[in-house]
Enzyme design. Structure first.
Site, PDB file in Angstrom:
ATOM      1  N   CYS A   2       0.963  -1.387   0.063  1.00  9.21           N
ATOM      2  CA  CYS A   2       0.166   0.122  -0.064  1.00  9.21           C
ATOM      3  C   CYS A   2       0.954   1.431  -0.016  1.00  9.21           C
ATOM      4  O   CYS A   2       1.902   1.351   0.737  1.00  9.21           O
ATOM      5  CB  CYS A   2      -1.056  -0.008   1.328  1.00  9.21           C
ATOM      6  SG  CYS A   2      -2.200  -1.202   1.178  1.00  9.21           S
ATOM      7  N   ARG A  27       6.518  -0.792  -4.114  1.00 10.60           N
ATOM      8  CA  ARG A  27       6.044  -1.579  -2.855  1.00 10.60           C
ATOM      9  C   ARG A  27       5.300  -2.666  -3.149  1.00 10.60           C
ATOM     10  O   ARG A  27       4.803  -3.454  -1.966  1.00 10.60           O
ATOM     11  CB  ARG A  27       5.323  -0.288  -1.989  1.00 10.60           C
ATOM     12  CG  ARG A  27       6.289   0.827  -1.321  1.00 10.60           C
ATOM     13  CD  ARG A  27       5.337   1.892  -0.856  1.00 10.60           C
ATOM     14  NE  ARG A  27       5.019   1.631   0.194  1.00 10.60           N
ATOM     15  CZ  ARG A  27       5.471   2.055   1.369  1.00 10.60           C
ATOM     16  NH1 ARG A  27       6.602   2.663   1.435  1.00 10.60           N
ATOM     17  NH2 ARG A  27       4.823   1.840   2.524  1.00 10.60           N
ATOM     18  N   TRP A  75      -2.626  -3.122  -1.661  1.00 10.46           N
ATOM     19  CA  TRP A  75      -2.246  -4.481  -1.498  1.00 10.46           C
ATOM     20  C   TRP A  75      -3.272  -5.352  -0.644  1.00 10.46           C
ATOM     21  O   TRP A  75      -3.172  -5.008   0.269  1.00 10.46           O
ATOM     22  CB  TRP A  75      -0.840  -4.443  -1.021  1.00 10.46           C
ATOM     23  CG  TRP A  75      -0.070  -5.903  -1.213  1.00 10.46           C
ATOM     24  CD1 TRP A  75       0.457  -6.315  -2.319  1.00 10.46           C
ATOM     25  CD2 TRP A  75      -0.332  -6.999  -0.081  1.00 10.46           C
ATOM     26  NE1 TRP A  75       0.949  -7.776  -1.880  1.00 10.46           N
ATOM     27  CE2 TRP A  75       0.502  -7.925  -0.630  1.00 10.46           C
ATOM     28  CE3 TRP A  75      -0.816  -7.055   1.046  1.00 10.46           C
ATOM     29  CZ2 TRP A  75       0.881  -9.308   0.205  1.00 10.46           C
ATOM     30  CZ3 TRP A  75      -0.341  -8.442   1.789  1.00 10.46           C
ATOM     31  CH2 TRP A  75       0.329  -9.234   1.334  1.00 10.46           C
ATOM     32  N   ASN A  99      -3.160   2.941   4.939  1.00  8.40           N
ATOM     33  CA  ASN A  99      -2.144   2.064   4.582  1.00  8.40           C
ATOM     34  C   ASN A  99      -2.104   1.207   5.997  1.00  8.40           C
ATOM     35  O   ASN A  99      -1.977   1.898   7.081  1.00  8.40           O
ATOM     36  CB  ASN A  99      -0.699   2.569   4.416  1.00  8.40           C
ATOM     37  CG  ASN A  99       0.269   1.562   4.196  1.00  8.40           C
ATOM     38  OD1 ASN A  99       0.114   0.366   4.129  1.00  8.40           O
ATOM     39  ND2 ASN A  99       1.523   1.812   3.898  1.00  8.40           N
ATOM     40  N   GLY A 100      -2.097  -0.150   6.344  1.00 11.20           N
ATOM     41  CA  GLY A 100      -2.172  -0.915   7.409  1.00 11.20           C
ATOM     42  C   GLY A 100      -3.246  -1.719   7.475  1.00 11.20           C
ATOM     43  O   GLY A 100      -3.820  -2.125   6.625  1.00 11.20           O
ATOM     44  N   GLU A 465      18.666 -18.406   0.523  1.00 15.04           N
ATOM     45  CA  GLU A 465      18.643 -17.033  -0.077  1.00 15.04           C
ATOM     46  C   GLU A 465      18.372 -17.255  -1.649  1.00 15.04           C
ATOM     47  O   GLU A 465      17.573 -16.732  -2.247  1.00 15.04           O
ATOM     48  CB  GLU A 465      19.493 -15.987   0.410  1.00 15.04           C
ATOM     49  CG  GLU A 465      19.312 -14.698  -0.408  1.00 15.04           C
ATOM     50  CD  GLU A 465      18.202 -13.944  -0.434  1.00 15.04           C
ATOM     51  OE1 GLU A 465      17.506 -14.306   0.592  1.00 15.04           O
ATOM     52  OE2 GLU A 465      17.831 -12.815  -0.989  1.00 15.04           O
ATOM     53  N   LYS A 469      15.372 -16.243  -3.846  1.00 17.89           N
ATOM     54  CA  LYS A 469      15.186 -15.298  -4.869  1.00 17.89           C
ATOM     55  C   LYS A 469      14.737 -15.994  -6.256  1.00 17.89           C
ATOM     56  O   LYS A 469      14.045 -15.597  -7.082  1.00 17.89           O
ATOM     57  CB  LYS A 469      16.889 -15.131  -5.534  1.00 17.89           C
ATOM     58  CG  LYS A 469      17.431 -13.782  -5.734  1.00 17.89           C
ATOM     59  CD  LYS A 469      17.119 -12.614  -4.815  1.00 17.89           C
ATOM     60  CE  LYS A 469      16.046 -12.361  -3.633  1.00 17.89           C
ATOM     61  NZ  LYS A 469      15.951 -11.468  -2.931  1.00 17.89           N
ATOM     62  N   GLU A 472      10.714 -16.614  -5.762  1.00 15.19           N
ATOM     63  CA  GLU A 472       9.996 -15.273  -5.748  1.00 15.19           C
ATOM     64  C   GLU A 472       9.921 -14.439  -7.280  1.00 15.19           C
ATOM     65  O   GLU A 472       8.759 -13.911  -7.612  1.00 15.19           O
ATOM     66  CB  GLU A 472      10.300 -14.362  -4.653  1.00 15.19           C
ATOM     67  CG  GLU A 472      11.443 -13.656  -4.925  1.00 15.19           C
ATOM     68  CD  GLU A 472      12.134 -12.685  -3.573  1.00 15.19           C
ATOM     69  OE1 GLU A 472      11.220 -12.320  -2.792  1.00 15.19           O
ATOM     70  OE2 GLU A 472      13.340 -12.720  -3.437  1.00 15.19           O
ATOM     71  N   HIS A 488      16.371 -37.978   3.485  1.00 18.02           N
ATOM     72  CA  HIS A 488      15.524 -38.281   4.261  1.00 18.02           C
ATOM     73  C   HIS A 488      14.172 -38.242   3.704  1.00 18.02           C
ATOM     74  O   HIS A 488      13.146 -37.957   4.592  1.00 18.02           O
ATOM     75  CB  HIS A 488      15.652 -37.567   5.738  1.00 18.02           C
ATOM     76  CG  HIS A 488      17.089 -38.092   6.311  1.00 18.02           C
ATOM     77  ND1 HIS A 488      17.359 -39.423   6.968  1.00 18.02           N
ATOM     78  CD2 HIS A 488      18.325 -37.691   6.245  1.00 18.02           C
ATOM     79  CE1 HIS A 488      18.412 -39.471   7.172  1.00 18.02           C
ATOM     80  NE2 HIS A 488      19.290 -38.601   6.930  1.00 18.02           N
ATOM     81  N   LYS A 583       7.300  -4.669  -1.214  1.00 18.68           N
ATOM     82  CA  LYS A 583       8.543  -4.309  -0.883  1.00 18.68           C
ATOM     83  C   LYS A 583       8.784  -4.097   0.743  1.00 18.68           C
ATOM     84  O   LYS A 583       9.585  -4.701   1.159  1.00 18.68           O
ATOM     85  CB  LYS A 583       9.175  -3.057  -1.686  1.00 18.68           C
ATOM     86  CG  LYS A 583      10.430  -2.630  -1.504  1.00 18.68           C
ATOM     87  CD  LYS A 583      11.400  -3.453  -1.998  1.00 18.68           C
ATOM     88  CE  LYS A 583      12.873  -3.156  -1.601  1.00 18.68           C
ATOM     89  NZ  LYS A 583      13.597  -4.382  -1.967  1.00 18.68           N
TER      90      LYS A 583
END
Ligand code: F6R
Length: 588
Positions: A2, A27, A75, A99-100, A465, A469, A472, A488, A583
């Site tokens: 947002c 974002r 968002w 936003n929130g 990571e 990467k 995503e 296993h 973001k």
């Protein structure tokens, strides 16, 4: 996640709001909207999808003549991404963007419904809007104040009132700044949204209410006016543009050598600028996503080199669990944005328990930077691509320096690494320039369904990571596994041509990882090895320069980032704005 931009001044707001929204796109969002206002009318235009879709709608509409407006990228949290749920919302005389997350939205909605209010959307935002409208009699500050008393959760609100020439805003646990320009006043989630107009800004504090007119502002808290410093932003316009690069992600990876040099430089002459943590009996590293992966690298170094027990926790768990602070503890939080809601909550939990805190942060004006006891800044500059690259590598460099500094105190014989640190940016540059190799690997991966990353100890921390990467930005399923653990269970997923990327940077466990690589290879895997010594069991083998163990991960990381980038590019993905991602994750 947002984004808010608002303007009141001498100009028509259309261009300012649209440009602001575009610079907040990074974002993450799924719908957007604007509201324009003059003395008589309020005009609201919303759209699902990209800002360009909203822009097309705006261009096709006859806009009212006005000098005030608010705009938003949403968002979705409460209610799916559709036009009704998109902001701005209007109830009665009030129009607002948010936003929130309002945590008590359900209870407030029911209360307001009992009073006869009929809601149009499923959002918590419309509830906040209705609440302010309910409290408004003749004074907006009082109405917002009363609403703030009732709202639980996190919010940054940009608010307009029918018939008024003032723009209002308030925030709690969600970022919002005020921009002070020559042509007018602004509100924004981020300085980036207004930097083309002004670099003068004010950080709005918790529950501070701001009233903006064309050329003035008034900040009120607890019914009293608050005086605040006007700051100058150092965000260059250039840093926010792609230049000759196709994607911000590529630009940001290419910037890694220079930002590494800038971040490391002050410590080369004086390692004592880094805090010594040997007075602590345990370290908790708390963060989210990639920043948490930095923590796993830190854990290896703190325990092996500085001999300090260290645990790594995901902030969304840490904030709710019973944490044992039975030994002298320091909590290290890591965050690029400094605004990640769960990481802020973890930091506050540590502080409430009187535990020392240290933050590794990029954004200097962020909540985490302001609230932690000590802060180490990385010098990444603005990171626009949603998937972190340059900030991640700098966080790794910073945690390595922290562990090194404590290791120097702990062990007088510890080998100095300053000379290798000096060489690091040049080595990273050499590695990022091997683009052909990464493209060759990407061509073997991009049509596959599953990719596995395997390694042991530090190499496993790096794998986490590499795997994130890839998945995503390319949407290929991938997993990171401790090399010895794969057999296993998960090895049953290895079939002909399944790509497996194996990392070996530690001589001690080299032969063990090679055995695990052979296991997958004999089941048909297409094996890519990344190592700092000769390993030739892969279908493709990448050899990296040898460097101090503290710095080894820093050389592997760009390789993994660029493989992910090339794969996503071959698959035609929206690399800088992967679907569903944001973001700065400012909600729980
Ligand atoms: C992945 C990524 C995220 C962030 C995470 C924490 O590429 O960028 O996993 O690392 O959302 O964000 P910050 O560092 O801003 O707290």
């Amino acid at each position: 996640m947002c984004g808010i931009i608002g303007y009141v001044g001498n100009r028509h707001p259309e261009e300012i709001l649209l440009e602001g929204l575009k610079s907040l796109e990074y974002r993450g969002y799924d719908s957007s909207g604007i509201a324009l206002k003059n003395e008589k009318e309020i005009q609201i235009i919303k759209s699902v999808g990209k800002i360009s879709q909203l822009e097309d709608k705006i261009k096709a509409t006859k806009l009212i003549d006005c000098n005030m407006g608010i705009a938003h990228t949403r968002w979705a949290t409460h209610g799916g991404p559709n036009e009704v749920n998109a902001h701005p919302h209007r109830v009665g005389k009030i129009v607002l963007v948010h936003n929130g997350i309002i945590e008590n939205a359900k209870e407030l909605r029911e209360e307001l419904e009992r009073k006869g209010i009929v809601f149009q959307s499923e959002t918590d935002t419309e509830v906040a809007c209705a609440l302010i409208n309910e409290y408004y009699e003749d004074d907006m500050i009082t109405a917002i104040d009363k609403a703030v008393e009732r709202l639980k959760g996190s919010y940054a609100l940009g608010i307009m009132l029918e018939g008024s020439n003032k723009l209002y805003a308030v925030r709690k646990d969600s970022p919002l700044i005020i921009g002070v320009g020559k042509d007018g006043m602004y509100i924004a989630s981020d300085v980036k949204a207004i930097i083309k107009e002004t670099n003068q800004y004010i950080l709005l504090g918790e529950k501070e209410i701001v009233e903006l007119s064309n050329h003035s502002y008034k900040i009120i808290k607890d019914k009293k006016e608050v005086l605040k410093e006007v700051l100058t932003a150092d965000v260059s316009k250039e840093a926010q543009e792609k230049g000759n690069y196709k994607h911000f992600m590529l630009k940001e990876i290419m910037e890694e050598p220079i930002v590494l040099e800038n971040t490391i430089k002050p410590y080369l002459d004086d390692m004592n600028l880094i805090p010594d943590l040997t007075c602590y009996e345990q370290i908790h590293i708390v963060a989210c996503g990639s920043a948490m992966h930095v923590g796993f690298i830190g854990k290896q170094l703190f325990e092996e080199k500085a001999k300090i027990p260290c645990s790594v926790e995901c902030a969304s768990e840490y904030r709710y669990k019973d944490v044992l602070y039975d030994r002298k503890t320091i909590v290290i939080v890591i965050s690029q944005s400094g605004e990640t809601a769960d990481t802020i909550a973890a930091l506050r939990k540590a502080k409430e328990n009187h535990i020392d805190t240290l933050a590794i942060v990029n954004v200097k004006t962020s909540t985490i930077a302001r609230e932690s006891d000590k802060t180490l800044f990385i010098e990444a500059g603005p990171e626009i691509a949603v998937a972190t690259t340059k900030a991640y590598i700098l966080q790794v460099a910073m945690i390595s320096l922290l562990a090194y500094r404590s290791a120097l105190v702990r062990n007088k014989e510890e080998k100095r690494i300053e000379n290798e640190l000096k060489k690091l940016p040049r080595l990273v540059e050499e590695i990022i320039n091997r683009r052909d190799t990464y493209l060759k690997i990407a061509k073997k991966i991009y049509q596959e369904e599953n990719v596995f990353f395997i390694g042991r100890l530090m190499d496993y921390a790096i794998c986490l990571e590499g795997s994130l990467k890839l998945k995503e930005i390319s949407y290929i399923h991938s997993e990171a596994y401790q090399a010895g653990e794969l057999k296993h269970g998960t090895i049953s997923l290895i079939k002909e041509n399944t790509p497996v990327i194996g990392i070996i940077t530690n001589e001690k466990i080299k032969e063990k990882t090679i055995s695990n690589m052979e296991e997958v290879k004999s089941r048909g895997a297409f094996l890519i090895t990344i190592s700092n010594s000769k390993v030739d069991c892969g279908d493709i083998n990448i050899t990296l320069p040898k460097i101090s163990e503290y710095l080894e991960p820093i050389l592997v990381v760009p390789t993994l980032q660029l493989i992910a980038y090339e794969v996503a590019k071959l698959r035609g993905c929206d690399i800088d704005k992967p679907k569903n991602l944001a973001k700065s994750v400012t909600v729980e």
